[in-house]
Design an enzyme around this catalytic site. Structure first.
Site, PDB file in Angstrom:
ATOM      1  N   GLU A   1       0.845  -1.189   0.000  1.00  0.00           N
ATOM      2  CA  GLU A   1       0.000   0.000   0.000  1.00  0.00           C
ATOM      3  C   GLU A   1       0.884   1.244   0.000  1.00  0.00           C
ATOM      4  O   GLU A   1       0.447   2.329   0.347  1.00  0.00           O
ATOM      5  CB  GLU A   1      -1.001  -0.011   1.149  1.00  0.00           C
ATOM      6  CG  GLU A   1      -0.461  -0.285   2.520  1.00  0.00           C
ATOM      7  CD  GLU A   1      -1.562  -0.368   3.567  1.00  0.00           C
ATOM      8  OE1 GLU A   1      -2.265   0.625   3.761  1.00  0.00           O
ATOM      9  OE2 GLU A   1      -1.697  -1.436   4.191  1.00  0.00           O
TER      10      GLU A   1
ATOM     11  N   CYS B   1      -3.374  -3.953   4.057  1.00  0.00           N
ATOM     12  CA  CYS B   1      -2.370  -4.908   4.557  1.00  0.00           C
ATOM     13  C   CYS B   1      -2.599  -6.339   4.063  1.00  0.00           C
ATOM     14  O   CYS B   1      -1.798  -7.228   4.331  1.00  0.00           O
ATOM     15  CB  CYS B   1      -2.353  -4.897   6.082  1.00  0.00           C
ATOM     16  SG  CYS B   1      -2.148  -3.252   6.761  1.00  0.00           S
TER      17      CYS B   1
ATOM     18  N   HIS C   1      -1.947 -10.739  11.278  1.00  0.00           N
ATOM     19  CA  HIS C   1      -1.504  -9.409  10.864  1.00  0.00           C
ATOM     20  C   HIS C   1      -1.299  -8.600  12.148  1.00  0.00           C
ATOM     21  O   HIS C   1      -2.132  -8.661  13.057  1.00  0.00           O
ATOM     22  CB  HIS C   1      -2.557  -8.744   9.971  1.00  0.00           C
ATOM     23  CG  HIS C   1      -2.310  -7.278   9.803  1.00  0.00           C
ATOM     24  ND1 HIS C   1      -1.117  -6.799   9.327  1.00  0.00           N
ATOM     25  CD2 HIS C   1      -3.064  -6.191  10.103  1.00  0.00           C
ATOM     26  CE1 HIS C   1      -1.157  -5.470   9.318  1.00  0.00           C
ATOM     27  NE2 HIS C   1      -2.329  -5.083   9.790  1.00  0.00           N
TER      28      HIS C   1
HETATM   29  N1  CAA Z   1      -0.048   3.175  30.655  1.00  0.00           N
HETATM   30  C1  CAA Z   1      -0.481   1.974  30.185  1.00  0.00           C
HETATM   31  N2  CAA Z   1      -1.483   1.869  29.240  1.00  0.00           N
HETATM   32  C2  CAA Z   1      -2.002   2.998  28.757  1.00  0.00           C
HETATM   33  C3  CAA Z   1      -1.600   4.276  29.196  1.00  0.00           C
HETATM   34  C4  CAA Z   1      -0.561   4.332  30.190  1.00  0.00           C
HETATM   35  N3  CAA Z   1      -0.109   5.503  30.675  1.00  0.00           N
HETATM   36  N4  CAA Z   1      -2.309   5.211  28.547  1.00  0.00           N
HETATM   37  C5  CAA Z   1      -3.147   4.538  27.718  1.00  0.00           C
HETATM   38  N5  CAA Z   1      -2.960   3.207  27.854  1.00  0.00           N
HETATM   39  C6  CAA Z   1      -3.650   2.134  27.131  1.00  0.00           C
HETATM   40  C7  CAA Z   1      -5.129   2.373  26.938  1.00  0.00           C
HETATM   41  O1  CAA Z   1      -5.889   2.002  28.069  1.00  0.00           O
HETATM   42  C8  CAA Z   1      -5.393   1.476  25.735  1.00  0.00           C
HETATM   43  O2  CAA Z   1      -5.463   0.141  26.136  1.00  0.00           O
HETATM   44  P1  CAA Z   1      -6.851  -0.677  25.969  1.00  0.00           P
HETATM   45  O3  CAA Z   1      -7.229  -0.550  24.524  1.00  0.00           O
HETATM   46  O4  CAA Z   1      -6.483  -2.056  26.363  1.00  0.00           O
HETATM   47  O5  CAA Z   1      -7.839  -0.002  26.843  1.00  0.00           O
HETATM   48  C9  CAA Z   1      -4.095   1.595  24.920  1.00  0.00           C
HETATM   49  O6  CAA Z   1      -3.105   2.099  25.827  1.00  0.00           O
HETATM   50  C10 CAA Z   1      -4.195   2.577  23.766  1.00  0.00           C
HETATM   51  O7  CAA Z   1      -4.709   3.783  24.257  1.00  0.00           O
HETATM   52  P2  CAA Z   1      -5.806   4.590  23.429  1.00  0.00           P
HETATM   53  O8  CAA Z   1      -6.904   3.661  23.032  1.00  0.00           O
HETATM   54  O9  CAA Z   1      -6.147   5.815  24.173  1.00  0.00           O
HETATM   55  O10 CAA Z   1      -4.907   4.948  22.171  1.00  0.00           O
HETATM   56  P3  CAA Z   1      -5.189   5.932  20.991  1.00  0.00           P
HETATM   57  O11 CAA Z   1      -6.653   6.103  20.782  1.00  0.00           O
HETATM   58  O12 CAA Z   1      -4.346   7.131  21.160  1.00  0.00           O
HETATM   59  O13 CAA Z   1      -4.583   5.094  19.758  1.00  0.00           O
HETATM   60  C11 CAA Z   1      -5.146   3.476  18.067  1.00  0.00           C
HETATM   61  C12 CAA Z   1      -4.867   3.706  19.549  1.00  0.00           C
HETATM   62  C13 CAA Z   1      -6.472   4.104  17.667  1.00  0.00           C
HETATM   63  C14 CAA Z   1      -5.190   1.978  17.802  1.00  0.00           C
HETATM   64  C15 CAA Z   1      -4.000   4.135  17.228  1.00  0.00           C
HETATM   65  O14 CAA Z   1      -2.782   3.559  17.582  1.00  0.00           O
HETATM   66  C16 CAA Z   1      -4.203   4.002  15.740  1.00  0.00           C
HETATM   67  O15 CAA Z   1      -4.951   4.774  15.130  1.00  0.00           O
HETATM   68  N6  CAA Z   1      -3.535   3.036  15.102  1.00  0.00           N
HETATM   69  C17 CAA Z   1      -3.674   2.816  13.654  1.00  0.00           C
HETATM   70  C18 CAA Z   1      -4.908   2.016  13.336  1.00  0.00           C
HETATM   71  C19 CAA Z   1      -4.737   0.568  13.650  1.00  0.00           C
HETATM   72  O16 CAA Z   1      -3.643   0.060  13.784  1.00  0.00           O
HETATM   73  N7  CAA Z   1      -5.843  -0.174  13.763  1.00  0.00           N
HETATM   74  C20 CAA Z   1      -5.788  -1.596  13.989  1.00  0.00           C
HETATM   75  C21 CAA Z   1      -6.753  -2.350  13.120  1.00  0.00           C
HETATM   76  S1  CAA Z   1      -6.643  -1.794  11.439  1.00  0.00           S
HETATM   77  C22 CAA Z   1      -5.413  -2.724  10.717  1.00  0.00           C
HETATM   78  O17 CAA Z   1      -5.040  -3.737  11.223  1.00  0.00           O
HETATM   79  C23 CAA Z   1      -4.788  -2.225   9.457  1.00  0.00           C
HETATM   80  C24 CAA Z   1      -3.478  -1.613   9.761  1.00  0.00           C
HETATM   81  O18 CAA Z   1      -2.459  -2.280   9.719  1.00  0.00           O
HETATM   82  C25 CAA Z   1      -3.426  -0.198  10.086  1.00  0.00           C
END
Ligand code: CAA
Length: 374
Positions: free
Chosen positions: A92, A124, A249
């Site tokens: 991609e 992916c 993945h």
């Molecule tokens: N200490 C320990 N843990 C902490 C913490 C701290 N101080 N602060 C936050 N966390 C934890 C949260 O509780 C959360 O855990 P849980 O989900 O178990 O509750 C984790 O850290 C992540 O925190 P947030 O949910 O607040 O994180 P975010 O919203 O800022 O970002 C995300 C998370 C949306 C996945 C972001 O990383 C993202 O957009 N990633 C890209 C999209 C992605 O990878 N999606 C996955 C499926 S899509 C796919 O597979 C295709 C691909 O390759 C992209």
């Protein structure tokens, strides 16, 4: 379910004959990124399960990674380049709307002639689709004894400060589809798709747009659907116990754990039982992914390459592929005789030993020039 079983026109067994891996020469620990962004590092390490982000310096991209991986796979294969009749590149990280990335790679390799050369795009999932197409080309008899070169290669970058930034990464895996020396791939597979805007990159945009929560839901749902189809009305515990490892993945390592626990819950298992399945069959397969970050199309195949290391011939593993948009497919592989010596380990060790850390300033400079497609 797709089943090529008795429809095969070719009697020669086909599978993965050789694997080559290429990782980029730079990396940054996510703890450094956390410092730069003023975020608690535990969010990235414990919350997302990430460790390092593999990074490409100027002049390195999905093509150079793909070429490096392909050369390594070819160097361990005992037939000449002229015996390749198909090159399919899942990515991609497109460079052009028309010219396939495979053309840049074929040019570098000197692969010219009666060769079908193309790029496969489905986020992916593209590398897995390329692999399935190559296998089905073989099984259909159309390959007429020729082999295929399948490559999954990507550079995953999000815009700066995007929540996806700590999950960035890069890498390429090349596989030659011929005699199943490394692994055979089952003719039966379990696809599932459902159109969604969970993660996408509009034409002209350098970085992806993401609906984070939706992407997690789609991934989890795809895992449940594909494994549900594999298990059917059989007993889940006994079906899953047949596999030596389960590969996924890996958008970020914690995603995989979340999906396994969610599936366990759907099966009515206790959290402890699902945790045990994760620990016994999944955790070790993520070792290299934690050091590369998300390499999009290559992520699953980095995990599969890790899982195959040292496996006894005949051991079966699962490989779950997910691509946003979204499409998924669950495959089954069986280790061949060359899994025991796993020569591709030297690619990973060599690249990890040689790579250099980037500090916060270096990262900001790199990002100043970077585009996802460059
Ligand atoms: N200490 C320990 N843990 C902490 C913490 C701290 N101080 N602060 C936050 N966390 C934890 C949260 O509780 C959360 O855990 P849980 O989900 O178990 O509750 C984790 O850290 C992540 O925190 P947030 O949910 O607040 O994180 P975010 O919203 O800022 O970002 C995300 C998370 C949306 C996945 C972001 O990383 C993202 O957009 N990633 C890209 C999209 C992605 O990878 N999606 C996955 C499926 S899509 C796919 O597979 C295709 C691909 O390759 C992209």
């Amino acid at each position: 379910m797709y089943d090529w079983g008795d429809k095969r026109m070719s009697n020669t067994p086909a599978g993965i004959a050789s694997i080559g891996i290429q990782l980029p020469p730079l990396f940054m620990p996510v703890t450094q990124l956390a410092k730069l962004r003023g975020v608690d590092p535990n969010k990235y390490t414990k919350g997302l399960g990430c460790k390092d982000i593999a990074l490409c310096p100027d002049g390195h991209d999905a093509v150079s990674l793909a070429v490096g991986a392909a050369k390594r796979a070819l160097s361990r294969w005992d037939r000449p380049l002229e015996d390749i009749g198909l090159i399919a590149l899942g990515t991609e990280s497109a460079k052009d709307m028309s010219r396939p990335l495979s053309a840049w790679v074929a040019e570098e390799l000197g692969l010219v002639g009666a060769v079908r050369s193309y790029e496969v795009k489905h986020a992916c999932y593209g590398g897995t689709l390329a692999l399935r197409q190559a296998l089905e080309w073989n099984w259909s008899g159309a390959s007429a004894g020729k082999a295929a070169l399948v490559i999954a290669s990507d550079v995953a970058l999000y815009s700066r400060r995007d929540p996806g930034e700590p999950t960035q990464g890069a890498g390429a895996v090349a596989m030659i589809i011929d005699e199943p020396e490394v692994a055979s791939v089952s003719a039966t597979s379990f696809p599932f798709s459902s159109p969604a805007f969970d993660f996408w990159r509009p034409v002209g945009d350098s970085f992806p747009s993401v609906d984070g929560q939706l992407s997690l839901d789609c991934y989890r749902n795809a895992v449940s659907e594909c494994f549900g189809a594999l298990i059917g009305d059989r007993d889940a515990r006994s079906v899953l116990s047949e596999y030596g490892a389960m590969c996924f993945h890996v958008p970020f390592p914690k995603m995989v754990k979340k999906a396994v626990l969610h599936f366990g819950e759907q099966l009515g298992w206790s959290a402890q039982e699902a945790e045990r399945l994760y620990r016994e069959k999944v955790e070790d397969t993520l070792e290299w992914n934690q050091l590369t970050g998300n390499a999009y199309t290559a992520s699953l195949w980095i995990s599969v390459a890790r899982a195959l290391v040292g496996l006894r011939e005949g051991t079966r593993i699962t490989a779950f592929s997910y691509g946003s948009g979204y499409g998924a497919e669950l495959l089954e592989l069986t280790a061949g005789p060359a899994a025991a010596s796993a020569q591709w380990v030297s690619d990973v060790e060599q690249d990890l030993d040689a790579r250099e850390p980037v500090d916060m300033g270096g990262y900001e400079t790199l990002r100043g020039h970077a585009r996802a497609s460059a």
